[in-house]
Design a protein around this motif. Structure first.
Motif, PDB file in Angstrom:
ATOM      1  N   SER A  41      -6.492  -1.372   4.795  1.00 49.23           N
ATOM      2  CA  SER A  41      -7.721  -1.616   4.034  1.00 49.23           C
ATOM      3  C   SER A  41      -7.564  -2.846   3.144  1.00 49.23           C
ATOM      4  N   PHE A  42      -6.349  -3.053   2.589  1.00 49.31           N
ATOM      5  CA  PHE A  42      -6.079  -4.269   1.819  1.00 49.31           C
ATOM      6  C   PHE A  42      -6.262  -5.506   2.699  1.00 49.31           C
ATOM      7  N   GLY A  66       0.829  -1.202   0.000  1.00 50.58           N
ATOM      8  CA  GLY A  66       0.000   0.000   0.000  1.00 50.58           C
ATOM      9  C   GLY A  66       0.860   1.248   0.000  1.00 50.58           C
ATOM     10  N   SER A  67       0.349   2.320  -0.601  1.00 48.10           N
ATOM     11  CA  SER A  67       1.113   3.570  -0.621  1.00 48.10           C
ATOM     12  C   SER A  67       1.229   4.160   0.773  1.00 48.10           C
ATOM     13  N   THR A  68       0.269   3.835   1.654  1.00 49.40           N
ATOM     14  CA  THR A  68       0.305   4.258   3.046  1.00 49.40           C
ATOM     15  C   THR A  68      -0.032   3.066   3.932  1.00 49.40           C
ATOM     16  N   ARG A  86      -1.772  -4.115  -4.474  1.00 52.71           N
ATOM     17  CA  ARG A  86      -2.501  -3.145  -5.296  1.00 52.71           C
ATOM     18  C   ARG A  86      -3.091  -3.757  -6.553  1.00 52.71           C
ATOM     19  N   SER A 107      -2.372   3.045   6.083  1.00 55.31           N
ATOM     20  CA  SER A 107      -3.828   2.959   6.069  1.00 55.31           C
ATOM     21  C   SER A 107      -4.324   2.145   4.878  1.00 55.31           C
ATOM     22  N   GLU A 108      -3.700   2.332   3.711  1.00 47.90           N
ATOM     23  CA  GLU A 108      -4.111   1.578   2.537  1.00 47.90           C
ATOM     24  C   GLU A 108      -3.791   0.095   2.712  1.00 47.90           C
ATOM     25  N   SER A 109      -2.639  -0.221   3.294  1.00 50.21           N
ATOM     26  CA  SER A 109      -2.308  -1.622   3.556  1.00 50.21           C
ATOM     27  C   SER A 109      -3.306  -2.252   4.521  1.00 50.21           C
TER      28      SER A 109
END
Length: 663
Positions: free
Chosen positions: A284-285, A276-278, A306, A280-282
């Motif tokens: 959510s993944f 993830g770019s952040t 991604r 938080s994104e990881s």
């Protein structure tokens, strides 16, 4: 002349040694001839010397052109530099910097670049902005350069510059390996494991799970936190995640030593978010991944980045976890969506079978109860449920109900509800164009979810523990209508779907399966009429027996039948089922041509997960029933791919191999 120039060019000193030896030998026979040869050798040596002087002068002029501000005669260029012939790779000049990084003590400019840099590719030369990376004596370099044509000559030279990027490469690698990855770990059968246990026993069970997960997480140098009684959060670096993937999340197996109520082993569902770019994104993944793991039956790890999902584990049977409350809520929501729609379209997977068509008939019944017109979208020429389709079309309530995808596109408006049954993959539905054009989609499916699934559905009932789509629809029908509202033919259609996918109530059955069957029997389903739906003609029966007779064992307990003849899907599926009656066979596959492609039908008694095997070939299904369709592949190519997939699955799960001659 061209040949003479090549002989007299640098790098051919051995030629002169041979000439001198030849002249010496001639002296024993004729001194005058030997003297003449010696004169020619001297003349050639003078020409050779002149060529070297001229070449060096050309090189100096060339270097002056490209490095105007560098004193080349003193070799003070701060960047390792090499000049070579493009055509031959012959090194003709290098500064001290290059000599040092290459480990060359002498300027042997007759060497070729491939002698000590075999991995250097010069195809990028002449392309602006291009470069190559190489490893030289445990150091990493970026190689840049350009080409120039020598004046009055056809030779093309290249100047290469070697920029040391070892520290940058190490820093880049460390950055990649130290990036955080997020793991959400869930005890997916917690409620079943603690059922009827005392508070003390529950505490002991939770402590055992905590201890086992802590032992697993400590060597990872990560952060493990318990979020809830059955939910954990683990953050590790990418380097440690790579080890977990390499070991295929061994904790999935070790945690089973912890047992709960009725000696039920604890199983985990692990969702991993990486790349993830952040952070938080990881995270959510990871949430998406653990939802995917649960929707596929649990007891597995799913890694989401991604671009894609990767799956590990999934060896246990699905546990029936849906409740009456959940079914009642879904039924109420579906009823409301039907009521708010102008019309209802029902669509299954392409090459629809009895389960798909039976579930669609059940949805038509639900729509009729809510006073809405429903249509079943189907390709009548490709369906595998011809007998059931004929019975439904002959009923007065189903006149005009069956339509093709093109007609459905014309009938649909922005308040039309599309119900997809027995399928959750957009690439496998009867009409992907119709699916994309609808903004109100409900999905009812029992197959394990794949990485490619229908997104943004307004209602989703996805239960891998269910035996069939017909079971799910009949369960919803119990909360929407009375048995008297269901046509006897509709009840028989749904019962036939359950019979098909459970192999006569022997596979993938649960308590809800028999409750659904009892409800349909109460609605008038006649077992004799259901039996007639499954009858085959003589030709199909002979084809099935021929397929079984051609079967070969490829692994212990696994058999494969192959045919080059175009075969009906239903016949292939029945042949795969038939092979499971052979003693010692746990899984069977049938490979056959179908519609210009090659199809594979897989069946299992449960010990071998055919869904995981065929998922690697682009297919899907359940652990006991699965299929795949390979485009642009011959039957033998499909066989090779299937055997590789079986080998991979068996090696990962410890299934013994047979000798090669069994193949």
């Amino acid at each position: 002349m061209g040949g003479l120039k090549r002989v007299l060019s640098p790098g051919n000193q051995m030629f002169f040694v041979l000439l001198v030896a030849f002249a010496g030998g001639t002296a024993f026979f004729s001194v005058p001839v030997a003297a003449a040869e010696g004169a020619l050798i001297v003349l050639a040596a003078l020409i050779y010397r002149r060529q070297i002087v001229r070449r060096r002068a050309d090189i100096v002029r060339y270097i002056e052109q490209i490095t105007t501000h560098i004193d080349t005669s003193d070799n003070t260029c701060p960047i390792p530099m090499l000049i070579l012939r493009v055509a031959t790779g012959e090194m003709i000049w290098a500064n001290d910097g290059f000599m040092a990084i290459a480990g060359l003590k002498e300027r042997l400019f007759t060497q070729r670049i491939g002698d000590f840099l075999p991995g250097l590719d010069l195809k990028w030369l002449g392309k602006e902005g291009s470069a190559s990376e190489i490893t030289l004596r445990e150091r990493r370099f970026t190689v840049m350069g350009n080409m120039i044509r020598q004046s009055e000559k056809r030779d093309i030279l290249a100047a290469l510059y070697f920029v040391d990027i070892t520290e940058l490469t190490d820093l880049r690698r460390e950055y990649r390996l130290s990036r955080p990855s997020v793991l959400i770990v869930m005890v997916d059968n917690y409620e079943e494991c603690v059922k009827n246990l005392t508070e003390s026993q529950k505490s002991n069970l939770q402590a055992a799970v905590d201890e086992r997960l802590s032992e697993w997480a400590v060597p990872l140098d990560g952060i493990l936190r318990k979020l809830d009684r059955d939910r954990y959060l683990l953050i590790v670096e990418e380097r440690e995640l790579a080890l977990l993937i390499e070991r295929r999340f061994a904790v999935l197996n070790s945690i089973r030593s912890v047992v709960g109520a009725a000696n039920l082993p604890v199983t985990l569902s692990i969702g991993v978010g990486r790349d993830g770019s952040t952070l938080s994104e990881s995270f959510s993944f990871a949430q998406l991944a653990v939802d995917m793991a649960l929707s596929r039956g649990g007891d597995q790890a799913v890694v989401k980045n991604r671009f894609s999902f990767d799956f590990f584990g999934g060896r246990s049977n699905e546990i029936e976890v849906r409740t009456k409350v959940k079914s009642r809520i879904v039924a109420a929501s579906l009823s409301n969506f039907i009521s708010d729609s102008t019309k209802v379209l029902v669509m299954g997977h392409s090459h629809s079978d009895i389960d798909s068509l039976g579930a669609a008939a059940g949805v038509v019944c639900l729509a009729r109860k809510r006073g809405k017109q429903a249509y079943i979208v189907i390709d009548e020429k490709k369906t595998l449920a011809g007998a059931l389709l004929s019975k439904l079309k002959a009923h007065e309530k189903y006149v005009g109900v069956f339509i093709d995808p093109q007609t459905a596109m014309i009938l649909a408006d922005n308040k039309t509800l599309l119900v997809v049954v027995d399928c959750s993959r957009p690439d496998l539905v009867e009409s992907e164009e119709l699916l994309r054009s609808m903004n109100r989609v409900a999905v009812i499916d029992h197959h394990r979810r794949s990485a490619n699934y229908i997104e943004n559905a307004v209602l989703l009932m996805h239960e891998p523990s269910a035996s069939s789509a017909c079971e799910l629809v009949s369960e919803l029908a119990q909360y929407i209508c009375q048995p008297s509202d269901i046509l006897r033919l509709e009840a028989e259609a749904m019962m036939a779907g359950i019979v098909l996918d459970t192999k006569g109530f022997t596979m993938q059955t649960g308590m809800n399966t028999f409750e659904a069957a009892a409800f349909l029997r109460g609605a008038g389903a006649d077992p004799v009429e259901i039996k007639k739906i499954f009858q085959n003609d003589m030709r199909s029966s002979l084809e099935r027996y021929e397929l079984v007779s051609n079967a070969r064992i490829v692994r212990e307990g696994i058999t494969v039948a192959v045919t080059e003849t175009e075969t009906d899907r239903a016949v292939a599926a029945q042949a795969a089922d038939e092979m499971l009656n052979i003693a010692g066979i746990d899984a069977s596959f049938v490979i056959y041509p179908f519609g210009g492609d090659t199809a594979i039908s897989g069946r299992s008694l449960g010990g071998i997960n055919v869904q995981m095997i065929l998922e690697g070939l682009g297919g899907g299904g359940h652990r006991t029933v699965a299929g795949a369709q390979l485009k642009n592949a011959t039957v033998m190519e499909a066989l090779d791919k299937l055997v590789l997939a079986i080998d991979r699955h068996c090696e990962e799960n410890g299934v013994a191999a047979l000798p090669p001659q069994a193949l």
